[in-house]
Enzyme design. Structure first.
Site, PDB file in Angstrom:
ATOM      1  N   ARG A  75      -9.542 -45.552  46.618  1.00 52.00           N
ATOM      2  CA  ARG A  75      -9.982 -44.338  46.890  1.00 52.00           C
ATOM      3  C   ARG A  75     -11.986 -44.469  48.088  1.00 52.00           C
ATOM      4  O   ARG A  75     -11.866 -44.066  49.225  1.00 52.00           O
ATOM      5  CB  ARG A  75     -11.652 -43.899  45.774  1.00 52.00           C
ATOM      6  CG  ARG A  75     -11.397 -43.542  45.248  1.00 52.00           C
ATOM      7  CD  ARG A  75     -12.285 -43.279  44.123  1.00 52.00           C
ATOM      8  NE  ARG A  75     -13.454 -42.088  44.071  1.00 52.00           N
ATOM      9  CZ  ARG A  75     -14.858 -42.949  44.241  1.00 52.00           C
ATOM     10  NH1 ARG A  75     -15.011 -43.929  43.171  1.00 52.00           N
ATOM     11  NH2 ARG A  75     -15.478 -41.667  44.586  1.00 52.00           N
ATOM     12  N   HIS A 119     -22.484 -25.744  42.198  1.00 49.93           N
ATOM     13  CA  HIS A 119     -21.709 -26.273  40.539  1.00 49.93           C
ATOM     14  C   HIS A 119     -21.984 -25.373  39.778  1.00 49.93           C
ATOM     15  O   HIS A 119     -22.856 -24.548  39.944  1.00 49.93           O
ATOM     16  CB  HIS A 119     -22.649 -27.639  40.219  1.00 49.93           C
ATOM     17  CG  HIS A 119     -21.953 -28.472  39.668  1.00 49.93           C
ATOM     18  ND1 HIS A 119     -20.889 -28.948  39.044  1.00 49.93           N
ATOM     19  CD2 HIS A 119     -22.383 -27.969  37.465  1.00 49.93           C
ATOM     20  CE1 HIS A 119     -21.092 -29.129  37.406  1.00 49.93           C
ATOM     21  NE2 HIS A 119     -21.882 -28.459  36.694  1.00 49.93           N
ATOM     22  N   ASP A 151     -25.914 -36.781  46.417  1.00 48.24           N
ATOM     23  CA  ASP A 151     -25.934 -38.236  46.893  1.00 48.24           C
ATOM     24  C   ASP A 151     -25.113 -38.881  45.951  1.00 48.24           C
ATOM     25  O   ASP A 151     -23.981 -37.976  45.766  1.00 48.24           O
ATOM     26  CB  ASP A 151     -27.106 -38.505  45.808  1.00 48.24           C
ATOM     27  CG  ASP A 151     -27.975 -38.052  44.536  1.00 48.24           C
ATOM     28  OD1 ASP A 151     -26.710 -38.285  43.490  1.00 48.24           O
ATOM     29  OD2 ASP A 151     -28.682 -38.395  43.946  1.00 48.24           O
ATOM     30  N   GLY A 153     -24.722 -39.863  43.040  1.00 47.39           N
ATOM     31  CA  GLY A 153     -24.377 -39.034  41.039  1.00 47.39           C
ATOM     32  C   GLY A 153     -23.346 -38.229  40.823  1.00 47.39           C
ATOM     33  O   GLY A 153     -23.189 -37.996  42.358  1.00 47.39           O
ATOM     34  N   ASP A 155     -22.884 -34.575  40.615  1.00 46.02           N
ATOM     35  CA  ASP A 155     -23.887 -33.469  40.273  1.00 46.02           C
ATOM     36  C   ASP A 155     -25.153 -33.939  40.336  1.00 46.02           C
ATOM     37  O   ASP A 155     -25.776 -32.980  39.931  1.00 46.02           O
ATOM     38  CB  ASP A 155     -22.984 -32.654  39.044  1.00 46.02           C
ATOM     39  CG  ASP A 155     -21.273 -32.128  39.756  1.00 46.02           C
ATOM     40  OD1 ASP A 155     -21.587 -31.738  40.650  1.00 46.02           O
ATOM     41  OD2 ASP A 155     -21.098 -31.948  39.027  1.00 46.02           O
TER      42      ASP A 155
HETATM   43  C1  GAR Z   1     -16.598 -23.545  41.437  1.00 46.23           C
HETATM   44  O1  GAR Z   1     -16.630 -22.635  40.097  1.00 46.23           O
HETATM   45  C2  GAR Z   1     -17.526 -24.835  41.907  1.00 46.23           C
HETATM   46  O2  GAR Z   1     -18.864 -24.256  40.853  1.00 46.23           O
HETATM   47  C3  GAR Z   1     -16.356 -25.728  41.423  1.00 46.23           C
HETATM   48  O3  GAR Z   1     -14.901 -25.491  41.841  1.00 46.23           O
HETATM   49  C4  GAR Z   1     -14.420 -23.740  41.672  1.00 46.23           C
HETATM   50  C5  GAR Z   1     -14.226 -23.919  42.487  1.00 46.23           C
HETATM   51  O4  GAR Z   1     -13.836 -22.442  42.753  1.00 46.23           O
HETATM   52  N1  GAR Z   1     -17.581 -27.286  41.673  1.00 46.23           N
HETATM   53  C6  GAR Z   1     -17.285 -27.978  40.676  1.00 46.23           C
HETATM   54  O5  GAR Z   1     -17.534 -27.802  39.344  1.00 46.23           O
HETATM   55  C7  GAR Z   1     -18.202 -28.896  40.889  1.00 46.23           C
HETATM   56  N2  GAR Z   1     -18.665 -30.092  40.491  1.00 46.23           N
HETATM   57  P1  GAR Z   1     -12.978 -21.999  43.949  1.00 46.23           P
HETATM   58  O6  GAR Z   1     -12.204 -23.462  44.460  1.00 46.23           O
HETATM   59  O7  GAR Z   1     -12.229 -20.957  43.943  1.00 46.23           O
HETATM   60  O8  GAR Z   1     -13.817 -22.295  45.556  1.00 46.23           O
END
Ligand code: GAR
Length: 214
Positions: A75, A119, A151, A153, A155
């Site tokens: 990674r 998020h 950061d 962590g 989220d």
């Molecule tokens: C969104 O709901 C975003 O908030 C979430 O993934 C989705 C992507 O949708 N992100 C997370 O959960 C990050 N922790 P998209 O590909 O249609 O933009």
């Protein structure tokens, strides 16, 4: 301390968007911000070669790059390559729009306070995967959307904007997801616009607090 991400004199404010999936948030950024008010999406990166977000970027004429973990020893090496690409594009801000891989500390350190994430919950509630499912399982009446600086962590990081979404009685998962996406598609471009115009800064006295100048 001002966030180091803000539009300089002359040149455009350069955005990189990282996305792993559908890319509806990328689309909202393209539709609302790209090529307007001095904001340009200069690259879209993904960890997933088949992410639909890449097609959305290509349709808008935005260069794309893919960083699958399989192409790198680990990674950290993958994120080093992605950081070099980001640096090469002289990005002012990196936007995680459904980017589902955790960035390594090395990447975060190179772009401190210049990476933001959207998020689908009111953090610190329901971090991690399937935040919408977590909210349904918890039976909450209100959930929402958070845009925050990233950061080390999962989220975590200083909150920039949050907006609630009501979970109406009997609301199914699809309906809630649709309501949350609609809010994301407004809130994320709004936050980026505020950063681009230099209105967002981290408080001197508290690195966890964001101040928004009106
Ligand atoms: C969104 O709901 C975003 O908030 C979430 O993934 C989705 C992507 O949708 N992100 C997370 O959960 C990050 N922790 P998209 O590909 O249609 O933009």
């Amino acid at each position: 301390m001002s966030s180091s991400a803000e539009k300089g004199e002359g040149g455009p404010f350069r955005l990189i968007v990282l996305a792993s999936g559908n890319g509806s948030n990328l689309q909202a950024i393209i539709d609302d911000l790209h090529g307007r008010d001095g904001i340009e999406v200069v690259g879209v990166g993904s960890d997933k070669p088949d992410a639909f977000a890449l097609e959305r970027a290509q349709s808008a004429g935005i260069p794309t790059e893919v960083f699958p973990i399989e192409d790198h020893p680990n990674r950290s090496a993958r994120d080093d390559a992605m950081a070099d690409w980001t640096k090469g594009l002289e990005a002012d801000l990196i936007v995680l729009a459904g980017y589902m891989a955790l960035l390594t500390p090395g990447f975060i350190e190179r772009f401190r306070n210049r990476v933001i994430n959207v998020h689908p919950s009111l953090l610190p509630s329901f971090p991690g995967l399937d935040a919408i499912g977590q909210a349904i399982d918890a039976g909450v009446r209100v959930t929402g959307v958070t845009v925050h600086f990233v950061d080390e962590g999962t989220d975590t990081g200083p909150v920039i904007l949050q907006r609630p979404v009501e979970v109406a009685p009997g609301m199914g998962r699809d309906e809630l997801e649709e309501a949350i996406h609609a809010v994301e598609h407004a809130l994320l471009p709004e936050a980026i616009g505020m950063i681009a115009t230099g209105r967002v800064r981290i408080a001197d006295e508290d690195p966890n607090r964001v101040i928004i100048d009106q």
